[in-house]
Enzyme design. Structure first.
Site, PDB file in Angstrom:
ATOM      1  N   LYS A  41     -18.460 -28.540 -30.949  1.00  0.00           N
ATOM      2  CA  LYS A  41     -19.494 -28.357 -31.980  1.00  0.00           C
ATOM      3  C   LYS A  41     -18.852 -28.168 -33.352  1.00  0.00           C
ATOM      4  CE  LYS A  41     -19.700 -23.414 -30.927  1.00  0.00           C
ATOM      5  NZ  LYS A  41     -20.422 -22.393 -30.150  1.00  0.00           N
ATOM      6  N   ARG A 138     -30.387 -14.193 -28.072  1.00  0.00           N
ATOM      7  CA  ARG A 138     -30.424 -15.369 -28.940  1.00  0.00           C
ATOM      8  C   ARG A 138     -31.409 -16.383 -28.369  1.00  0.00           C
ATOM      9  NH1 ARG A 138     -24.589 -17.961 -30.386  1.00  0.00           N
ATOM     10  NH2 ARG A 138     -24.733 -18.696 -28.262  1.00  0.00           N
ATOM     11  N   HIS A 168     -24.403 -16.830 -21.820  1.00  0.00           N
ATOM     12  CA  HIS A 168     -23.327 -16.658 -22.804  1.00  0.00           C
ATOM     13  C   HIS A 168     -23.095 -15.171 -23.012  1.00  0.00           C
ATOM     14  CE1 HIS A 168     -20.608 -18.047 -25.865  1.00  0.00           C
ATOM     15  NE2 HIS A 168     -21.259 -17.484 -26.851  1.00  0.00           N
ATOM     16  N   ARG A 222     -16.651 -23.248 -20.544  1.00  0.00           N
ATOM     17  CA  ARG A 222     -16.847 -23.807 -21.894  1.00  0.00           C
ATOM     18  C   ARG A 222     -15.679 -23.365 -22.764  1.00  0.00           C
ATOM     19  NH1 ARG A 222     -21.689 -21.271 -20.561  1.00  0.00           N
ATOM     20  NH2 ARG A 222     -21.439 -19.768 -22.266  1.00  0.00           N
ATOM     21  N   TYR A 268      -9.831 -18.602 -64.604  1.00  0.00           N
ATOM     22  CA  TYR A 268     -11.081 -18.027 -65.121  1.00  0.00           C
ATOM     23  C   TYR A 268     -11.002 -16.513 -65.138  1.00  0.00           C
ATOM     24  CZ  TYR A 268     -13.373 -22.574 -64.578  1.00  0.00           C
ATOM     25  OH  TYR A 268     -13.726 -23.884 -64.677  1.00  0.00           O
ATOM     26  N   CYS A 314     -10.223 -21.758 -58.464  1.00  0.00           N
ATOM     27  CA  CYS A 314     -11.245 -22.592 -59.104  1.00  0.00           C
ATOM     28  C   CYS A 314     -11.938 -23.452 -58.050  1.00  0.00           C
ATOM     29  CB  CYS A 314     -10.621 -23.509 -60.157  1.00  0.00           C
ATOM     30  SG  CYS A 314      -9.501 -22.689 -61.287  1.00  0.00           S
ATOM     31  N   ASP A 316     -11.786 -26.670 -57.633  1.00  0.00           N
ATOM     32  CA  ASP A 316     -10.978 -27.789 -57.132  1.00  0.00           C
ATOM     33  C   ASP A 316      -9.478 -27.537 -57.190  1.00  0.00           C
ATOM     34  OD1 ASP A 316     -13.511 -29.323 -57.234  1.00  0.00           O
ATOM     35  OD2 ASP A 316     -13.190 -29.084 -59.395  1.00  0.00           O
TER      36      ASP A 316
END
Ligand SMILES: *Cc1c(COP(=O)(O)O)cnc(C)c1O
Length: 372
Positions: A41, A138, A168, A222, A268, A314, A316
């Site tokens: 997943k 859940r 689970h 799993r 910044y 930042c 990027d």
């Protein structure tokens, strides 16, 4: 597999051999009748769903598990024959597609089955796994009554098949067994009420598989986090029955080097100020790549040496403090090894007070995954 050209040097390197080794060691550890469901997943916990699935299948996984209908459809395109299970909720609108593509769904609501009876015509068999909620709070049926009603509704609907039943565990990665054992007892009680044992009974996530009693392996496990070479918790890390190999590295290159004089600042808010003459390197990776601002201060490796990220990260880019001048293009490892030094996903998780699962998951799709 063909990989498209990337210009920005920031990349996640995925070691598929490590994934194969982790699955292979699990296979050798498990009794021969227990199947491995590879949990892929969330784009295989950020590692790349198709490539990881292929590696896992080659190493012995016989089924893939995902969280959503979309994830299942994506994997089905590349793997026409493997069993795929959607662990989470699927709306009734997905049911015809699931049947058509032979994707197994998780079921926990009799009302959902009734909607299939009235709203859709199933032209092909649809395999279902009943989810029992034994304490996660859940999804899943919580009482014997609900379980038997659900089983009955499925059994009396043509083309619906009860292929599996599962639960689970909420605390399998902890040393204290009290809550865990309550969940185990409830699961066994409820499964035993079914008129017929489904083909695949399963309960074990990675932690249960690696450190709990062998009878909880049932027909399949799993296997998620440790397929990627990570331990589910610090407790399980001390109890591993076989070694794990991390598969995820994160690398980039220096794109700029500049000298700061005492009193000059970086980034910044000018939150980092040089106290003496210092060298600052710029890296082309930022919070839009998943290097969230909270990682400021985290070490990276350059030339086999640990150096800190300084100033605010930042969107990027980010800046690091250099011990000496390096050329543009010098390799920088954010996660992974250089010489004798290693920066692990666990170290990143600790820095931002989360679990290792979250770290590769939030490295965004802007960072290309390159496969070894
Ligand atoms: C994600 C998930 C798993 C895998 O858990 P790991 O701790 O990574 O092994 C197993 N079962 C279910 C239902 C899940 O949602």
């Amino acid at each position: 597999m063909e990989q498209k050209q990337h210009f920005r040097p920031t990349k996640a390197i995925i070691d598929l051999q490590a994934i194969k080794n982790n699955v292979n060691r699990l296979k050798n550890f498990l009794p021969p009748n227990v199947q491995i469901i590879a949990v892929v997943k969330a784009n295989a916990y950020g590692h790349g769903d198709i490539e990881v699935s292929k590696a896992a299948i080659e190493a012995g996984a016989t089924m893939l598990a995902v969280a959503t209908p979309e994830e299942a459809l994506h994997i089905r395109e590349s793997f026409p024959n493997i069993d795929i299970l959607v662990l989470g909720y699927s709306p009734v609108s997905f049911v015809p597609y699931a049947a058509e593509k032979d994707i197994s769904l998780t079921v926990f609501s009799t009302e959902w089955v009734h909607q299939i009876q009235t709203k859709t015509e199933l032209l092909r068999p649809l395999k279902l796994h009943i989810k029992i909620d034994t304490g996660m709070g859940r999804i899943g049926v919580t009482s014997a009554n609900d379980l038997l009603n659900l089983y009955e509704a499925i059994s009396t609907t043509s083309n619906l098949i009860v292929d599996g039943v599962f639960t689970h565990f909420a605390t399998a990665d902890e040393e204290d067994d009290l809550y865990f054992n309550k969940q185990v007892m409830k699961f066994e009680q409820l499964v035993n009420k079914l008129p017929q044992k489904p083909r695949i009974v399963h309960s074990a996530n990675t932690a249960t598989t690696l450190v709990k009693d062998q009878h909880l392996l049932f027909d399949a496990v799993r296997f998620g986090i440790s397929m990627y070479g990570l331990a589910p918790s610090s407790y399980v890390k001390t109890k591993l029955p076989f070694p794990l190999e991390a598969a995820f590295s994160l690398e980039t290159e220096l794109v700029a080097v500049k000298q700061l004089e005492a009193g000059q600042s970086v980034g910044y808010g000018a939150t980092y100020t040089a106290e003496k003459t210092e060298l600052i390197g710029t890296l082309p990776i930022g919070y839009a790549d998943g290097l969230i601002r909270k990682y400021s201060g985290q070490h990276v490796l350059i030339d086999g040496i640990r150096v800190p990220i300084v100033g605010r990260i930042c969107m990027d880019q980010c800046m690091i403090l250099l011990p000496k001048a390096y050329n543009i293009g010098e390799k920088v490892t954010l996660i992974g090894k250089q010489n004798n030094e290693e920066i692990t996903i666990d170290e990143w998780a600790t820095r931002v007070e989360t679990i290792n699962y979250e770290v590769p998951c939030i490295i965004t799709s802007r960072v290309p995954r390159i496969y070894l």
